[in-house]
Design an enzyme around this catalytic site. Structure first.
Site, PDB file in Angstrom:
ATOM      1  N   LYS A 118       9.536  -0.727   3.126  1.00 40.53           N
ATOM      2  CA  LYS A 118      10.646   0.154   3.466  1.00 40.53           C
ATOM      3  C   LYS A 118      10.890   0.127   4.970  1.00 40.53           C
ATOM      4  O   LYS A 118       9.984  -0.171   5.751  1.00 40.53           O
ATOM      5  CB  LYS A 118      10.314   1.601   3.066  1.00 40.53           C
ATOM      6  N   ARG A 137       7.423   3.376 -11.587  1.00 41.54           N
ATOM      7  CA  ARG A 137       7.585   3.142 -13.026  1.00 41.54           C
ATOM      8  C   ARG A 137       6.439   2.308 -13.598  1.00 41.54           C
ATOM      9  O   ARG A 137       6.157   2.382 -14.791  1.00 41.54           O
ATOM     10  CB  ARG A 137       8.939   2.492 -13.297  1.00 41.54           C
TER      11      ARG A 137
END
Length: 466
Positions: free
Chosen positions: A245, A319
């Site tokens: 990020k 996830r």
């Protein structure tokens, strides 16, 4: 039993109003209309001071000695628009004990709003919090108010603590402390034991961290009672992995365990209330770090369920750990499974940062959740598990991808990804929450926040109480 508190803080409520000062909650019409239950001298003071009953304003009223004797609190023209405006009281009233002077029953949300507004994260500060307490009238359920505050405050505390003090091992310690307080059994699977016990995706995401990944499980309640399973994403910090990020996007990533924090807060409410349920809480706790052994874009891994997953972005890690946790929970299907995760930026684009999006195929569950959300002023909104997008999570070299190309409907495709791992449980809802308040509100400061857990508590309580 006193509700579990992660960080000690002053008592919010007092049980008696014998030595407390009155707060008159008023609308602009109350000020205009005349005395009512306000004595004429107080009303005259309000008018002389220019107090109009504007929402969230306080006017202190002196006695003949010049000491504070009471207070007026403005509800605004339509109090229903701001049910937790009372959160401002703890910041505006002087320290001490107060009670609400009302002709009728005090709305529990007014009391809860006051309590929520007292929250302050002071773990790393030397300054003391102002001790303002509100008397709970006999018509209100003081114990239930306290447990709801404790659950919300636990979620806020856990999210607000920085990762140097809230890594996977620290989250396990908090998880264990919660379980021990209520006599629950707590187990953990740590490090390479995740591989031997078939939690490969949890291990894969967390293997690059110096704090080993782990799968936490809590069991509480009575066998044979309705089974409730709560699953929370516990990414204690998310660098994004090798798909790193930017600095701005990484700044708040201590909150990426917000799903775990929220299900722990909800579990606190359930256990403290002694609800007749068989409760299971599962938290995969990891840190998505960068090192030579970090998982890579293009890697393919087999999940606990046997479904193979192609890694197309290491920043879609939440996830992955949820996939193993949900598959494990689904092997002994509960009556209701709820998972909560700070999962996608797409959910924020769709609904902003204040609404909790959820996904379910269970119409009855959805109706119950919306009713509870309305009753508790704890907002959520249903998004569709649109089957037409299921094709987007297919991968060329594996069964599914963790990051579909194109960037469209990201919250929906993430929910569809998770749905692949919940095949036996009939009643399941996935919450894609933000876990953070970006601006000060009467009931919460900037920082970690609980989403939808008061509504979920109400729904589960109604579900098992008949």
């Amino acid at each position: 039993m006193t509700p579990f508190q992660h960080i000690a803080r002053p008592s919010v409520f007092s049980s008696s109003d014998a030595l407390s000062k009155p707060v008159h909650a008023v609308t602009p019409d109350d000020i205009k209309a005349g005395p009512g239950n306000i004595d004429p001298a107080t009303l005259a003071w309000a008018k002389a001071a220019g107090f109009t009953g504007e929402a969230g304003t306080v006017l202190l009223v002196p006695n003949e000695k010049g000491e504070v004797a009471s207070a007026l609190f403005g509800l605004g023209a339509d109090p229903a628009d701001a049910p937790f405006i009372s959160g401002k009281l703890s910041k505006l009233l002087p320290a001490g004990d107060w009670h609400i002077e009302a002709a009728g029953t005090v709305d529990p949300r007014f009391l809860l709003g006051f309590g929520l507004g007292t929250y302050s994260f002071t773990r790393y500060k030397t300054e003391k919090q102002k001790d303002v307490r509100l008397s709970v009238p006999s018509s209100a359920d003081a114990a239930d108010l306290e447990r709801q505050l404790a659950g919300v405050f636990l979620a806020r505390d856990l999210i607000n603590i920085p990762t140097n003090d809230m890594g996977p091992a620290d989250l396990e310690a908090a998880f264990r402390a919660l379980g021990e307080h209520y006599g629950a059994s707590v187990t953990s699977i740590v490090g390479e034991d995740l591989l031997t016990q078939n939690f490969p995706l949890v291990y894969t995401v967390g293997q690059a961290s110096t704090s080993a990944p782990r799968l936490l499980e809590m069991r509480w309640g009575k066998k044979g009672a309705p089974r409730i399973t709560l699953v929370g994403k516990g990414v204690c910090f998310d660098t994004g992995g090798l798909d790193i990020k930017g600095a701005a996007n990484m700044a708040l990533m201590k909150k990426d365990m917000g799903g775990a924090a929220n299900v722990m807060g909800l579990a606190l409410m359930i256990m403290d209330a002694g609800l007749p349920v068989d409760l299971q809480v599962i938290v995969p706790a990891v840190e998505n770090s960068i090192a030579g052994n970090a998982f890579r874009p293009g890697d393919i891994y087999k999940s606990r369920k046997g479904v193979t997953v192609q890694i197309d972005n290491t920043d879609a890690e939440g996830r992955l750990i949820l996939a193993d946790a949900l598959a494990y929970a689904d092997e002994t299907p509960p009556d209701l499974m709820i998972d909560m995760a700070t999962l996608t930026g797409a959910a924020r684009v769709a609904l902003g940062t204040e609404l909790a999006p959820y996904f379910t195929d269970d119409e009855a569950l959805s109706a119950g959740l919306m009713n509870a959300a309305s009753s508790e002023s704890d907002p959520m909104w249903r998004l569709p598990l649109w089957k037409g997008y299921d094709k987007d999570i297919r991968a060329r070299a594996a069964d599914i991808t963790n990051s579909p190309s194109g960037g469209m409907a990201g919250a929906i495709t993430a929910a569809l990804f998770l749905k692949r791992f919940v095949t036996a449980t009939k009643s399941w809802a996935h919450f894609d929450i933000y876990g953070w308040s970006l601006a000060d509100k009467p009931q919460t400061p900037v920082g970690g926040e609980a989403f939808a857990i008061r509504a979920l508590y109400r729904h589960i309580r109604g579900m098992v109480s008949g």
